[in-house]
Enzyme design. Sequence first.
Site, PDB file in Angstrom:
ATOM      1  N   GLY A 111     -11.343 116.315  93.948  1.00 32.59           N
ATOM      2  CA  GLY A 111     -10.866 115.853  92.790  1.00 32.59           C
ATOM      3  C   GLY A 111     -11.613 116.315  91.668  1.00 32.59           C
ATOM      4  O   GLY A 111     -12.063 115.489  90.604  1.00 32.59           O
ATOM      5  N   THR A 138      -7.300 119.570  96.425  1.00 27.00           N
ATOM      6  CA  THR A 138      -8.790 120.073  96.780  1.00 27.00           C
ATOM      7  C   THR A 138      -8.916 119.143  98.102  1.00 27.00           C
ATOM      8  O   THR A 138      -8.635 117.890  98.306  1.00 27.00           O
ATOM      9  CB  THR A 138      -9.826 120.165  96.069  1.00 27.00           C
ATOM     10  OG1 THR A 138      -9.466 120.647  94.838  1.00 27.00           O
ATOM     11  CG2 THR A 138     -11.142 120.648  96.553  1.00 27.00           C
ATOM     12  N   SER A 191     -15.391 123.285  90.482  1.00 26.47           N
ATOM     13  CA  SER A 191     -16.243 121.891  90.553  1.00 26.47           C
ATOM     14  C   SER A 191     -16.709 121.610  92.218  1.00 26.47           C
ATOM     15  O   SER A 191     -17.319 120.919  92.288  1.00 26.47           O
ATOM     16  CB  SER A 191     -15.415 120.652  89.877  1.00 26.47           C
ATOM     17  OG  SER A 191     -15.341 120.999  88.698  1.00 26.47           O
TER      18      SER A 191
HETATM   19  N1  GLY Z   1      -9.656 123.568  91.897  1.00 29.20           N
HETATM   20  C1  GLY Z   1     -10.552 122.820  91.859  1.00 29.20           C
HETATM   21  C2  GLY Z   1     -11.974 123.184  91.435  1.00 29.20           C
HETATM   22  O1  GLY Z   1     -12.351 124.241  92.101  1.00 29.20           O
HETATM   23  O2  GLY Z   1     -12.802 122.682  90.830  1.00 29.20           O
END
Ligand code: GLY
Length: 568
Positions: free
Chosen positions: A473, A381, A453
Site C-alpha cells: 500500500g 504490492t 516504501s
Molecule cells: N512500489 C511501491 C514501493 O516500492 O514503495
Amino acid sequence: MRPSPSPDSRLILHRVTLLIAFFAAIFSPVPSFAADSPANRSAAGTHGMVVSESDDAAHAGVEILKQGGNAVDAAVATALAVGVANPASCGIGGGGFMLIYLAKKHAFYALDYRETAPLMAHPDMYLRNGKPDPSLSKDGILAVAVPGEIAGIDAALRRFGTMKFQQIAAPAEKLADNGFAVNPHLADEIAHTLPKLSADPGMREVFVKPDGSPAKAGETIYAKKLAATLKKLGDDPVANFYHGEIAAQIVSFMKEHGGLITANDLTNYRPIWRNPIKRQYRGYEVYAMPPPSSGGVVLEMLGMLDTGQLAGLGVNSPPYLARLIEVMRQGFIDRAQYADPAFVGVEIGKLLSDQHIAELRERALHRKAPADAPAAHDHGTTNLLVADKDGNVVALTTTTNTVFGALMSVPSLGLLLNDEMDDFAIAPGVPNAYHLAGERANEIRPGKRPLSSMTPIIVTKNDRPVMTTGGSGGPTIISGVLQVTLNILDFHLDAAQAVDEPRIHEQAVPDVVIVEEAMPAATRTALEQMGYKLRLVPSLGAVGALTMEPGNYRGASDQRKGGGAVGY
Ligand code: GLY
C-alpha cells in the site's frame, strides 16, 4: 485509569495534554476492524507458518514446507503463487525485497531485487514541452523498469534454498494452468481498471469475459500463458528470463511499443545482497531492509518513540495517535534523504544515530499548517511472511507498483509489466501516485533503483525472532508496519488483533492525517479538536503479522485486502 503523561510527552502538542482528561472520559477500547473474517485469516502452527495476501499462495508456501523445504523455499513458492493469484499487486514482471533470518547461523540477510531504470532512462524522460507529464510514469511502456523478481528469487534459492526452481514453482504453475478463483480484492481491482485491461490483449484474455464484462469474485480464471512461461523458466530461471527466449520476447515487445528496455538491460540486471540495518527498541532488536527501502524510516520512527511506555497511553487512544502523527511526519520528512545508495550517499548511520533521533523528537514539537490533498487509492504490492520448523524466518515484500503495474502486458508470455519508474521523482516537487513529492536524491538515472516504501522487518528479543511484519500500500506500508509492530510489542496484542486495529497515516506532505473509517468517531473528534485535519478512508494498505515462540507460531493476514495465514 490512564496514567499521567510521561516526560517525553513533549512530543504531543500542548493541546493534547490539555485535552487528556477529556479523552479519558470519552475513550473506550477500539473494536476489532474485520467483522466477517474467513476462518483462515489467522492461524496457529507448531512447525511453521505462511502469511500471505493470497490464501492460495499461503497454501502453496505450506505445501513446500511440508515437502521438506525451508522458509526460503516456501517464501519463493508463495511469492510465485501470489504473482498468479494477486496479479494486480505483483508478479515476475516486478521486483522486491527479502529479509532472511537463518537460525543455524543466527544471521540476517537482506536481498534487494528491486527493479532498475533502463540504461536509456534519464531525468527528463517524462518532460513534454518542458513540463513533467506524470501519466507517463504510471501507465504505458515508459513506466516500465527492468524487472528483478526472477533474479532475486533465484539468488535467494541458490544461496539458502534446498529445492530446485521447478519444484518450488509447481504450485504457482498449477494455479495458473488449472485456474483459480478470483478473490474479492482482485475482482475489485479488475472492475476498477476494466477499460485499460480490455485495451490490452494479454490482460483482456485473462481478466475480461468474452462479452466484455469483468471476471467477478468467486469465478475461475486461467493464466495459461503465464503458466507456460513459469514452466519455460526451467531450473535455470535467470538464464531463461534474462538471456534466453523470454528475454528476446520482452525486448522485441519493447521495441515494437517504444519502450526503453534492451537486451543489455536484462543481461546486466543483478540482485544485490545488502547489509540489513537494525536498531534497538525497548529491549528488542528490529532488523530492516536498508536503502533503497524505507526500512530506516520505520527504525527512525521507533527510535523517536523509544523513550517511554506507549502502553500506558492505550492502544489507539488520541494521545497515542497524536504522538504517532508527529513521529510519522518527522520520519517522512527524513525519507526524502533515502535513495539508491549506489547513486546517492545515504547517511544511514547518521539517520539512525541517537543524536539525530533526539533532534527529530524535538522537531516533532513543531509542525507546518495542514494542507489538503486527496488520499491515493492503491492496492498494489504484496507482503508475505514465513517461519519454518528450524526457526528460519523470511519477510518478503514484492511489487509491480500500482494496481496492474503499467497496465500493459507481453501477451505471448502472460507477463504483466511493472510501473516502478513512478517510484522515482520524475521532477523535483512533482508528486507520484502516492502523493510523495519528488526529491533530487530520488531522481532518475540509468541503472538506478527507485526509492521504495516496502519495509519488511523482523524483530528479535534475546537473539531470537519474536515477530515479523510487512505490508503493501505504498507509503502506508511504513506507517502500517510501525503501528502493527507497536500493537504487538507495546500493547501485547496477538497477531490478528494487531493487524485488525484501525490505523492512521501521516506522510508530512500532504500534511493531512488519513484515518480509517473504523477508527471510533470519538477518537476522530478528539484528533480534530487537537487541530489535526483528517481524511477518512475505508482502509489503509494491508499489513500481515507473524509472532513466534518455540513451537508456537501465530499468523494473521490483513482482511483489508484478504489473504490467509496457514500454519502446520
Ligand atoms: N512500489 C511501491 C514501493 O516500492 O514503495
